[in-house]
Design an enzyme around this catalytic site. Structure first.
Site, mmCIF file in Angstrom:
data_model
loop_
_atom_site.group_PDB
_atom_site.id
_atom_site.type_symbol
_atom_site.label_atom_id
_atom_site.label_comp_id
_atom_site.label_asym_id
_atom_site.label_seq_id
_atom_site.Cartn_x
_atom_site.Cartn_y
_atom_site.Cartn_z
ATOM 1 N N GLU A 466 0.536 -0.976 -0.165
ATOM 2 C CA GLU A 466 -0.447 0.021 -0.053
ATOM 3 C C GLU A 466 0.742 1.250 -0.062
ATOM 4 O OE1 GLU A 466 -2.566 -0.543 -0.911
ATOM 5 O OE2 GLU A 466 -3.209 -2.726 -0.304
ATOM 6 N N HIS A 469 2.050 1.993 -2.879
ATOM 7 C CA HIS A 469 0.921 2.746 -4.588
ATOM 8 C C HIS A 469 0.898 4.561 -3.388
ATOM 9 C CE1 HIS A 469 -1.027 0.025 -6.165
ATOM 10 N NE2 HIS A 469 -1.441 -0.631 -4.930
ATOM 11 N N HIS A 472 3.379 6.489 -5.263
ATOM 12 C CA HIS A 472 2.634 6.553 -7.361
ATOM 13 C C HIS A 472 1.995 7.752 -6.378
ATOM 14 C CE1 HIS A 472 1.458 4.562 -10.690
ATOM 15 N NE2 HIS A 472 2.479 5.563 -10.507
HETATM 16 ZN ZN LIG Z 1 -2.476 -2.957 -5.276
#
Ligand SMILES: [Zn+2]
Length: 673
Positions: A466, A469, A472
């Site tokens: 997580e 992410h 990102h």
């Molecule tokens: Zn994922």
């Protein structure tokens, strides 16, 4: 209404001022305002340009997006009956609003005018991408069709949503219909205490004595993994595999055929050869041909390893229990027994080395070493629950990169699982780089009076996933919010998350944070080795299974299904190259394959393996140059993490890696070649 905090300007989400009663009036007012913004675009008398149409459309609804993200994030992480009731009203309002927009012909005509001149407008690559995305949102929804065909498309869409609903309802009813009711204690042999307790409780809830096992995962999976009684395992497995395949009122065979055919018809209507061609147009994989050859290449390489593992498992079962032919209901059971024999590693031994506080510091240190990010906990940011932690994220020059929210522990009102989300997107507008507000939400073991929060290894990799992410989102550096951060093609979005999991298996990383919560001793090397080895245990068989699902999905959606009459026969043929166990004639996978017939994975199941290839191949470069190598990290940040969806993902990937992703990297990491 005057004091509605969602209608005032704000930077971080004003949680402490928001009451449930604010949501509905705020969202309906903001929808009306956004409609007015769109009207201003369509009633503009000037010739359509990129700026007055495409960019203008991108800039509509900013406040609406912020309010809805606060609302839906709360509905996932801190909900209650009232919020859920509001969601029932808000969701259809938003669907109607977005449908109206996509059917707005004047708006589409303006976008189309700009789109037709796209090559002569001197647009940047990012602007090209934005124009393409806006145009396709309309064209893929039928905007270019005649009125007659538009009506046909709407009819198909309505039928499809009804069929998908029925498909799901049938599966649910089938799941609830079956129970394995046991009253003899010896039938429970092999099952862990906790599983037995849960089964006793289920029995009690149903007003029965003894123990009841069901087809729900938390009951079914441990039963198949631990129950010594082979006949009972067989009974459970056959019931599980026969959902929607009983030739009765809950049968899904006709639903499967109708869904596949309607999807094909819909794709043809829009000018695509098949449903898979339609779906893959907006995926990194591009075409069904590429997906099929991707799956076949992996199959060819993984099959010998899978066959070898299957033979070993068969020999093991023969030695242990005299079983001659391994059946589907034996797989999980003997795998677990073999795993225990080989590794003897359980969570209880590892957990003391993974205190949550240390793991968080570990992941922050990794982000600092790779991307020069510094996390400082701050207490002046509004939050929706006292459990939530808030951080300011700064770069080496002390510039703000992002606001980061982290919400770690379960509570009533939070749904299961772990996810990353955002409260404010990144964008560059009027020359100003507006930084994002990113959040991760997890359900990790809570601290007790005597022990801090100690994570299982699986929870450790989840946190890294997580957080990947989140990086990102946090490192996004693009102009337009709809192309920013995680707004990328669906088969590319798991690269930043999955790649970060790789660091959890590295000695260099574990030494940074995996220290015993009492003694401070670093995790023993022997444990690290076992973690690595057990991660690829029976990986060949697992790979073959995933490939078989991907191939079945492509078989249904990659060509014209109108000639298919027998669902089971079609499925057996599609499974031809991937099956290790004998077929079970009472069972059918397609009739309960919810991922592709109910959920959003149609023509997309391959993406699980696709994302693994990407992360294995990308991480191979870090391995080669050093997992904290600054140059490689800079390239990953520059070409992947900061770019969002501004360029075709394959182009971005090649810029970072210098080559296309190579499946060999995954096969190597999995120990299959
Ligand atoms: Zn994922």
């Amino acid at each position: 209404m005057k004091n509605n905090p969602l209608l005032q300007p704000y930077n971080t989400a004003p949680f402490s001022k928001i009451e449930n009663a604010h949501f509905l009036p705020a969202i309906s007012k903001l929808i009306a305002e956004t409609k007015a913004e769109i009207d201003a675009i369509t009633s503009n008398t000037e010739t359509p340009t990129f700026k007055n149409t495409v960019e203008a459309l991108e800039n509509t609804g900013e406040q609406l997006d912020r309010a809805t993200s606060i609302f839906f994030n709360l509905n996932s992480a801190e909900t209650n009956d009232e919020i859920q009731k509001i969601a029932q009203e808000v969701s259809p309002m938003l669907t109607e609003f977005s449908n109206d927009m996509l059917l707005n012909e004047t708006l589409f005509e303006r976008i189309k005018t700009v789109y037709k001149q796209k090559d002569s407008l001197n647009l940047s690559e990012e602007q090209h991408m934005l124009l393409d995305k806006k145009y396709k949102a309309f064209s893929r929804n039928g905007a270019n069709l005649s009125d007659e065909k538009k009506t046909e498309l709407r009819k198909i869409d309505a039928e499809l949503s009804k069929l998908k609903l029925t498909f799901g309802e049938n599966i649910l009813a089938e799941t609830n219909k079956f129970e394995l009711h046991l009253t003899t204690k010896s039938d429970l042999s092999g099952l862990p205490e906790g599983v037995i307790e849960a089964a006793a409780q289920t029995a009690q809830e149903k007003g029965k004595d003894g123990w009841v096992f069901t087809l729900d995962y938390p009951s079914y999976v441990p039963f198949m993994t631990y129950a010594d009684n082979r006949e009972l395992r067989k009974k459970m497995a056959i019931a599980f595999g026969a959902k929607g395949f009983h030739n009765d009122e809950l049968d899904n065979q006709q639903n499967v055929l109708q869904i596949a055919n309607l999807r094909h018809k819909r794709a043809n209507l829009l000018g695509y050869k098949s449903h898979a061609h339609f779906v893959l147009e907006e995926r990194m994989a591009e075409t069904p041909e590429k997906v099929k050859s991707f799956l076949n290449e992996l199959l060819e390489k993984a099959k010998p390893a899978a066959q070898k593992e299957f033979d070993e498992l068969t020999t093991f079962a023969k030695e242990l229990d005299g079983i001659d032919h391994l059946e589907k209901w034996d797989g999980a059971y003997y795998s677990e027994k073999l795993k225990q024999k080989l590794f003897n590693l359980d969570d209880e031994k590892l957990k003391p080395y993974f205190e949550l506080k240390n793991v968080i510091n570990g992941v922050f240190t990794v982000a600092e070493k790779l991307y020069g990010l510094h996390f400082e906990e701050v207490h002046n940011i509004d939050k929706y629950h006292t459990d939530v932690k808030t951080y300011e994220v700064k770069d080496d020059e002390n510039e703000l990169v992002a606001i980061f929210y982290a919400d770690f522990h379960p509570r009533a009102g939070k749904r299961n699982g772990a996810w990353m989300t955002s409260y404010k997107p990144q964008q560059i507008k009027d020359g100003k780089n507006d930084r994002p507000h990113i959040s991760i939400v997890c359900n990790f073991t809570k601290p007790t009076a005597s022990k801090p929060s100690l994570l299982t290894f699986n929870e450790v990799t989840t946190l890294f996933h997580e957080f990947g992410h989140a990086l990102h989102g946090m490192l996004a550096n693009t102009h337009y919010p709809s192309l920013s951060g995680t707004s990328v093609y669906w088969d590319f979005v798991e690269l930043p998350s999955q790649i970060l999991e790789n660091w959890c298996y590295e000695k260099e990383t574990l030494e940074l944070f995996a220290k015993h919560y009492k003694s401070g001793e670093v995790i023993p090397m022997e444990y690290i080795e076992k973690i690595k080895d057990s991660a690829t245990f029976l990986e060949g068989m697992a790979t073959l299974r995933q490939l078989s699902f991907g191939m079945l999905d492509m078989a249904w959606h990659g060509s014209d299904p109108s000639g298919i009459a027998d669902v089971k026969a079609f499925e057996v043929a599609a499974f031809n190259d991937t099956q290790l166990y004998p077929d079970v004639k009472e069972n059918c996978m397609s009739t309960s394959f919810s991922h592709i017939f109910q959920g959003g994975y149609s023509a997309g199941y391959y993406s699980y393996k696709w994302a693994e290839v990407l992360d294995a191949d990308a991480f191979a470069l870090f391995k080669q140059e050093g997992i904290f190598n600054k140059k490689v990290a800079d390239r990953f940040k520059g070409f992947v993490l900061s770019q969002g969806g501004t360029l075709d993902p394959m182009e971005l990937y090649i810029k970072f890696r210098g080559q296309k992703p190579d499946p060999e990297a995954l096969l190597k990491r999995a120990g299959l070649v």
